[in-house]
Write a protein that holds these residues in place. Structure first.
Motif, PDB file in Angstrom:
ATOM      1  N   VAL A  59       0.554  -1.379   0.048  1.00 22.44           N
ATOM      2  CA  VAL A  59       0.220  -0.313   0.101  1.00 22.44           C
ATOM      3  C   VAL A  59       0.895   1.398   0.114  1.00 22.44           C
ATOM      4  O   VAL A  59       1.978   1.155   0.263  1.00 22.44           O
ATOM      5  N   THR A  66      -2.776   0.420  -3.942  1.00 24.29           N
ATOM      6  CA  THR A  66      -2.543  -0.476  -3.182  1.00 24.29           C
ATOM      7  C   THR A  66      -2.210  -2.107  -4.382  1.00 24.29           C
ATOM      8  O   THR A  66      -2.080  -1.915  -5.662  1.00 24.29           O
ATOM      9  N   LEU A  95      -4.762  -5.860   5.790  1.00 23.80           N
ATOM     10  CA  LEU A  95      -4.147  -5.774   4.979  1.00 23.80           C
ATOM     11  C   LEU A  95      -3.941  -6.538   3.755  1.00 23.80           C
ATOM     12  O   LEU A  95      -4.370  -7.017   2.659  1.00 23.80           O
ATOM     13  N   CYS A 101      -5.236  -5.645  -1.760  1.00 22.62           N
ATOM     14  CA  CYS A 101      -3.460  -4.854  -1.905  1.00 22.62           C
ATOM     15  C   CYS A 101      -2.861  -6.281  -2.155  1.00 22.62           C
ATOM     16  O   CYS A 101      -1.479  -5.986  -1.837  1.00 22.62           O
TER      17      CYS A 101
END
Length: 171
Positions: A59, A66, A95, A101
């Protein structure tokens, strides 16, 4: 968006292969915070999370990039300022649970011109269970046939409901 972590090292390196190799050897669960090592560079840092030394997600904390888009935001060449931090897998879950991501485990190593490291990272990367379940489903002809039969039955019921039974192809 950067998880809490304990700083392990902070260095300026010419190639990202060096910290990736260290993380791989140490099986670090945590993250790398990477930014240009040039004093006047105007680029946002990129955070790459690691699970057992394998890059998993990326990120740009102050931006909206991302995954592969975040990796593309990395400077093309070094030097790079890299901070290595150790943290728990649960701290990284926010995440790792976001598919947007996710990154190819070997992408950064390839970008650093380290194909052997990229191959080792991909080899150590855990399998994505969602990929396996979809592949298993698609490889099962009985499940595909059952799905087609269910769809055909639903289409027939709707056609009957709408008075279009005569329009159906019965094959």
């Amino acid at each position: 968006m950067t998880p809490e972590g304990t700083l392990v090292a902070s260095r300026v390196v010419e190639s990202l292969a060096t910290p990736l190799e260290t993380c791989f050897a140490d099986q670090l669960t945590g993250y790398l915070r990477i930014e240009s090592g040039m004093p006047l560079a105007d680029a946002d840092p990129v955070v790459v999370t690691l699970d057992g030394g394998v890059p998993t997600a990326a990120v740009v904390p102050d931006g909206d990039q991302t995954g592969a888009g975040a990796l593309a935001a990395l400077p093309d060449t070094g030097p790079f300022r890299v901070e290595r931090a150790r943290t728990s897998a649960s701290a990284l879950a926010s995440l790792h649970d976001r598919p947007a991501c996710h990154v190819d485990p070997g992408a950064i190593a390839e970008r650093a011109d380290a194909p052997a490291l990229a191959a080792r990272l991909r080899e150590r990367a855990p399998d994505d269970p969602t990929d396996d379940s979809v592949a298993d489903f698609l490889d099962d002809p009985d499940q595909i046939a059952a799905l087609k039969a269910e769809a055909r039955a639903e289409a027939t019921a709707r056609a009957d409901e709408w008075g279009l039974s005569d329009q159906l192809d019965t094959e």
